[in-house]
Design an enzyme around this catalytic site. Structure first.
Site, PDB file in Angstrom:
ATOM      1  N   HIS A 216       6.744   8.403 -17.517  1.00  0.00           N
ATOM      2  CA  HIS A 216       7.026   7.204 -18.314  1.00  0.00           C
ATOM      3  C   HIS A 216       6.434   7.367 -19.713  1.00  0.00           C
ATOM      4  CE1 HIS A 216       8.160   3.992 -15.115  1.00  0.00           C
ATOM      5  NE2 HIS A 216       8.670   5.173 -14.839  1.00  0.00           N
TER       6      HIS A 216
ATOM      7  N   TYR B 101       4.984  -5.584 -18.258  1.00  0.00           N
ATOM      8  CA  TYR B 101       3.831  -6.481 -18.098  1.00  0.00           C
ATOM      9  C   TYR B 101       4.221  -7.822 -18.705  1.00  0.00           C
ATOM     10  CZ  TYR B 101       0.821  -2.501 -16.899  1.00  0.00           C
ATOM     11  OH  TYR B 101       0.261  -1.421 -16.279  1.00  0.00           O
TER      12      TYR B 101
ATOM     13  N   PRO C 177      -6.922  -4.660 -12.084  1.00  0.00           N
ATOM     14  CA  PRO C 177      -5.874  -3.631 -12.100  1.00  0.00           C
ATOM     15  C   PRO C 177      -4.961  -3.630 -13.327  1.00  0.00           C
ATOM     16  CG  PRO C 177      -5.360  -5.353 -10.507  1.00  0.00           C
ATOM     17  CD  PRO C 177      -6.733  -5.626 -10.998  1.00  0.00           C
TER      18      PRO C 177
ATOM     19  N   LYS D   5      -6.295   1.393 -14.224  1.00  0.00           N
ATOM     20  CA  LYS D   5      -7.380   2.354 -14.466  1.00  0.00           C
ATOM     21  C   LYS D   5      -8.218   2.730 -13.237  1.00  0.00           C
ATOM     22  CE  LYS D   5      -6.857   3.314 -18.738  1.00  0.00           C
ATOM     23  NZ  LYS D   5      -5.570   3.937 -18.479  1.00  0.00           N
TER      24      LYS D   5
ATOM     25  N   TYR E 171      -4.175   3.288 -22.604  1.00  0.00           N
ATOM     26  CA  TYR E 171      -3.323   3.221 -21.404  1.00  0.00           C
ATOM     27  C   TYR E 171      -3.070   4.624 -20.848  1.00  0.00           C
ATOM     28  CZ  TYR E 171       0.212   1.487 -18.193  1.00  0.00           C
ATOM     29  OH  TYR E 171       0.906   1.166 -17.046  1.00  0.00           O
TER      30      TYR E 171
HETATM   31  P1  FAD Z   1     -11.297   3.846  -2.010  1.00  0.00           P
HETATM   32  O1  FAD Z   1      -9.865   4.149  -2.211  1.00  0.00           O
HETATM   33  O2  FAD Z   1     -11.672   2.433  -1.717  1.00  0.00           O
HETATM   34  O3  FAD Z   1     -11.808   4.780  -0.828  1.00  0.00           O
HETATM   35  C1  FAD Z   1     -13.051   4.598  -0.220  1.00  0.00           C
HETATM   36  C2  FAD Z   1     -12.993   5.086   1.208  1.00  0.00           C
HETATM   37  O4  FAD Z   1     -14.271   4.959   1.807  1.00  0.00           O
HETATM   38  C3  FAD Z   1     -12.032   4.260   2.069  1.00  0.00           C
HETATM   39  O5  FAD Z   1     -11.143   5.108   2.746  1.00  0.00           O
HETATM   40  C4  FAD Z   1     -12.932   3.475   3.002  1.00  0.00           C
HETATM   41  O6  FAD Z   1     -12.326   3.228   4.251  1.00  0.00           O
HETATM   42  C5  FAD Z   1     -14.119   4.422   3.101  1.00  0.00           C
HETATM   43  N1  FAD Z   1     -15.354   3.755   3.491  1.00  0.00           N
HETATM   44  C6  FAD Z   1     -15.787   2.520   3.136  1.00  0.00           C
HETATM   45  N2  FAD Z   1     -16.968   2.261   3.703  1.00  0.00           N
HETATM   46  C7  FAD Z   1     -17.308   3.334   4.429  1.00  0.00           C
HETATM   47  C8  FAD Z   1     -18.415   3.663   5.248  1.00  0.00           C
HETATM   48  N3  FAD Z   1     -19.406   2.783   5.429  1.00  0.00           N
HETATM   49  N4  FAD Z   1     -18.448   4.870   5.839  1.00  0.00           N
HETATM   50  C9  FAD Z   1     -17.429   5.751   5.660  1.00  0.00           C
HETATM   51  N5  FAD Z   1     -16.344   5.498   4.903  1.00  0.00           N
HETATM   52  C10 FAD Z   1     -16.278   4.305   4.290  1.00  0.00           C
HETATM   53  N6  FAD Z   1      -5.931   0.369  -9.059  1.00  0.00           N
HETATM   54  C11 FAD Z   1      -4.968   0.470  -9.938  1.00  0.00           C
HETATM   55  O7  FAD Z   1      -5.115   1.232 -10.891  1.00  0.00           O
HETATM   56  N7  FAD Z   1      -3.803  -0.259  -9.773  1.00  0.00           N
HETATM   57  C12 FAD Z   1      -3.611  -1.091  -8.685  1.00  0.00           C
HETATM   58  O8  FAD Z   1      -2.568  -1.701  -8.538  1.00  0.00           O
HETATM   59  C13 FAD Z   1      -4.618  -1.211  -7.758  1.00  0.00           C
HETATM   60  N8  FAD Z   1      -4.473  -2.028  -6.692  1.00  0.00           N
HETATM   61  C14 FAD Z   1      -5.523  -2.158  -5.809  1.00  0.00           C
HETATM   62  C15 FAD Z   1      -5.415  -3.022  -4.726  1.00  0.00           C
HETATM   63  C16 FAD Z   1      -6.491  -3.186  -3.837  1.00  0.00           C
HETATM   64  C17 FAD Z   1      -6.371  -4.142  -2.659  1.00  0.00           C
HETATM   65  C18 FAD Z   1      -7.682  -2.457  -4.049  1.00  0.00           C
HETATM   66  C19 FAD Z   1      -8.858  -2.627  -3.097  1.00  0.00           C
HETATM   67  C20 FAD Z   1      -7.766  -1.567  -5.124  1.00  0.00           C
HETATM   68  C21 FAD Z   1      -6.698  -1.422  -6.014  1.00  0.00           C
HETATM   69  N9  FAD Z   1      -6.764  -0.555  -7.112  1.00  0.00           N
HETATM   70  C22 FAD Z   1      -5.779  -0.452  -7.988  1.00  0.00           C
HETATM   71  C23 FAD Z   1      -7.902   0.261  -7.363  1.00  0.00           C
HETATM   72  C24 FAD Z   1      -7.706   1.673  -6.839  1.00  0.00           C
HETATM   73  O9  FAD Z   1      -6.904   1.668  -5.700  1.00  0.00           O
HETATM   74  C25 FAD Z   1      -9.092   2.205  -6.560  1.00  0.00           C
HETATM   75  O10 FAD Z   1      -9.763   2.264  -7.807  1.00  0.00           O
HETATM   76  C26 FAD Z   1      -9.128   3.549  -5.874  1.00  0.00           C
HETATM   77  O11 FAD Z   1      -8.674   3.428  -4.548  1.00  0.00           O
HETATM   78  C27 FAD Z   1     -10.540   4.105  -5.895  1.00  0.00           C
HETATM   79  O12 FAD Z   1     -10.636   5.209  -5.059  1.00  0.00           O
HETATM   80  P2  FAD Z   1     -11.974   5.504  -4.274  1.00  0.00           P
HETATM   81  O13 FAD Z   1     -11.714   6.777  -3.532  1.00  0.00           O
HETATM   82  O14 FAD Z   1     -13.125   5.426  -5.192  1.00  0.00           O
HETATM   83  O15 FAD Z   1     -12.164   4.294  -3.258  1.00  0.00           O
HETATM   84  C1  DHB Z   2       0.668  -0.675 -10.738  1.00  0.00           C
HETATM   85  C2  DHB Z   2      -0.514  -1.333 -10.650  1.00  0.00           C
HETATM   86  C3  DHB Z   2      -1.173  -1.676 -11.805  1.00  0.00           C
HETATM   87  O1  DHB Z   2      -2.333  -2.299 -11.742  1.00  0.00           O
HETATM   88  C4  DHB Z   2      -0.679  -1.371 -13.043  1.00  0.00           C
HETATM   89  O2  DHB Z   2      -1.334  -1.762 -14.141  1.00  0.00           O
HETATM   90  C5  DHB Z   2       0.500  -0.703 -13.121  1.00  0.00           C
HETATM   91  C6  DHB Z   2       1.163  -0.346 -11.959  1.00  0.00           C
HETATM   92  C7  DHB Z   2       1.382  -0.319  -9.498  1.00  0.00           C
HETATM   93  O3  DHB Z   2       0.889  -0.615  -8.410  1.00  0.00           O
HETATM   94  O4  DHB Z   2       2.471   0.243  -9.596  1.00  0.00           O
END
Ligand code: FAD
Ligand code: DHB
Length: 389
Positions: free
Chosen positions: A72, A200, A292, A296, A384
């Site tokens: 994109h 957006y 979100p 980022k 972005y």
């Molecule tokens: P996570 O993906 O949370 O992974 C952490 C892992 O650790 C999980 O698998 C969990 O099960 C595991 N864990 C937790 N506790 C324990 C424990 N005690 N022992 C062992 N394992 C454990 N970001 C965007 O940019 N756009 C979005 O649209 C967006 N939507 C989101 C929607 C939701 C509901 C959430 C929660 C987050 C969203 N995010 C979004 C943020 C993005 O998904 C996260 O920043 C990203 O997943 C971070 O990755 P991570 O590996 O740090 O953490």
């Molecule tokens: C998506 C989520 C976001 O937070 C964003 O800023 C753009 C795209 C997505 O889930 O596709």
């Protein structure tokens, strides 16, 4: 079990770190509390910065991303009925790639399985110990039996609700937080996206986002009340509310269909400082959360892992600790840039009734400036597509 690095959490941060350490010949295990299927079933982010794509290349898992990711070169902002395109490529020289977090996770899990690297799923009662000394230990239970892992370092990649950050004495952590008074209701559906690029939307009824996962799968979000429930939003009601927040052009192209997934996510900005406590190093959501709006969260998890993998590789190659010592400061600098940008995008585009007419006028002035100033557009575009590592 004895390993060099014990990684807690099998989200994108833990899996990416595991893959980069594996390629560098560093022995690591991933300990995850959920099942593989549960982790793969979580629908989250979808927009990858170029730096994250480059990391996936470095991790040798970018084959499917190259074939299926959607490049994109711009995004659209629909503000008070007026559309404005931000030419990401023209203004910043970079683009973003639409590729779901679920797919990133799947590619990393497949690579890990192919490499025969150690992972423990469905680990109960994971606890971390001794990271202020030389011999950290991770303990967990699986199928009723107690297990212990001795390691040199613990990588806390266990997300916002994980066990690693709360295991650090409260007096050693400084927390910075902003909780927003609303959430995002998200729907995933096998319908073609309403537009080639993301839209957006700032509307008087609240924020909306038109995103996608592929040319046949759409991801939509609308701003909702924080205490709202998905049960209050049958598909028809969701589509009707989304349509109200769009303009005629988008509305006429909106294809609706049954939702594959529907969830509500709260919005929060949060940073814990520092990100290193002796031999425990936090990465990703375990250390920070952004709303979100700026897309980022996932990208920040990847940039933390970039610094962390480099620091661990340097340590095991040369015995030097300088990169480990610099880890927290280096990460936090980039984290705060993303926190600022996500906060700014959130403030520009959401409905804040508590800010009254003054708040709305400020949003309008900001959008007006964005539409008419190349400098303002460039600032949005640079952030972005992602600031350089
Ligand atoms: P996570 O993906 O949370 O992974 C952490 C892992 O650790 C999980 O698998 C969990 O099960 C595991 N864990 C937790 N506790 C324990 C424990 N005690 N022992 C062992 N394992 C454990 N970001 C965007 O940019 N756009 C979005 O649209 C967006 N939507 C989101 C929607 C939701 C509901 C959430 C929660 C987050 C969203 N995010 C979004 C943020 C993005 O998904 C996260 O920043 C990203 O997943 C971070 O990755 P991570 O590996 O740090 O953490
Ligand atoms: C998506 C989520 C976001 O937070 C964003 O800023 C753009 C795209 C997505 O889930 O596709």
């Amino acid at each position: 079990m004895r390993v060099q690095v014990a990684i807690i959490g099998s989200g994108p941060a833990g899996l990416l770190l595991g893959q980069l350490l594996h390629l560098a010949g560093i022995d690591a295990v991933i300990v995850e509390q959920r099942s593989k299927e549960y982790v793969l079933g979580r629908i989250r982010a979808g927009v990858l910065e170029q730096c994250m794509v480059d990391m996936m290349e470095r991790a040798q898992i970018a084959g499917r991303l190259r074939a299926e990711g959607l490049v994109h070169e711009g995004i659209e902002i629909l503000f008070g009925g007026e559309r404005h395109r931000i030419d990401l490529q023209g203004l910043s020289g970079k683009h973003v790639t639409v590729y779901g977090q679920t797919e990133v996770t799947r590619d990393l899990m497949d690579a890990r399985a192919a490499a025969g690297a150690k992972s423990v799923y469905e680990a109960d009662n994971v606890t971390v110990h001794g990271f202020d000394g030389k011999r950290p230990v991770v303990r967990y239970r699986k199928e009723g039996a107690a297990h212990e892992i001795e390691c040199d370092f613990i990588a806390g990649c266990d997300g916002f609700h994980g066990v690693c950050r709360p295991s650090v004495p409260q007096s050693a952590i400084t927390e910075h937080e902003r909780v927003y008074a609303f959430g995002w209701l998200g729907v995933l559906a096998d319908v073609p996206p309403v537009s080639e690029e993301l839209i957006y939307v700032s509307h008087e009824r609240g924020f909306a986002l038109c995103s996608m996962r592929s040319r046949t799968r759409s991801r939509y979000y609308i701003q909702c009340e924080l205490d709202d429930k998905v049960e209050n939003w049958p598909d028809q009601l969701f589509w009707a509310e989304l349509a109200r927040r769009l303009d005629d052009r988008a509305r006429s192209r909106l294809v609706t269909g049954p939702s594959l997934e529907k969830s509500i996510a709260p919005l929060r900005s949060y940073v814990a400082e520092p990100m290193r406590f002796g031999r425990l190093l936090l990465a990703g959501d375990a250390a920070h959360i952004v709303p979100p709006t700026g897309a980022k969260g996932l990208n920040l998890a990847a940039s933390d892992v970039h610094y962390l993998s480099n620091a661990l590789i340097e340590y095991y190659r040369s015995g030097k600790t300088s990169a480990l010592d610099a880890y927290s400061g280096q990460c936090l600098r980039r984290v705060w840039q993303a926190v600022r940008f996500s906060w700014w995008m959130t403030n520009l585009l959401h409905l804040f009734p508590e800010n009254g007419s003054f708040g709305r006028k400020i949003q309008c002035a900001e959008f007006d400036y964005l539409m008419n100033s190349r400098a303002a557009g460039t600032s949005l575009a640079e952030n972005y597509v992602g600031l350089p590592y």
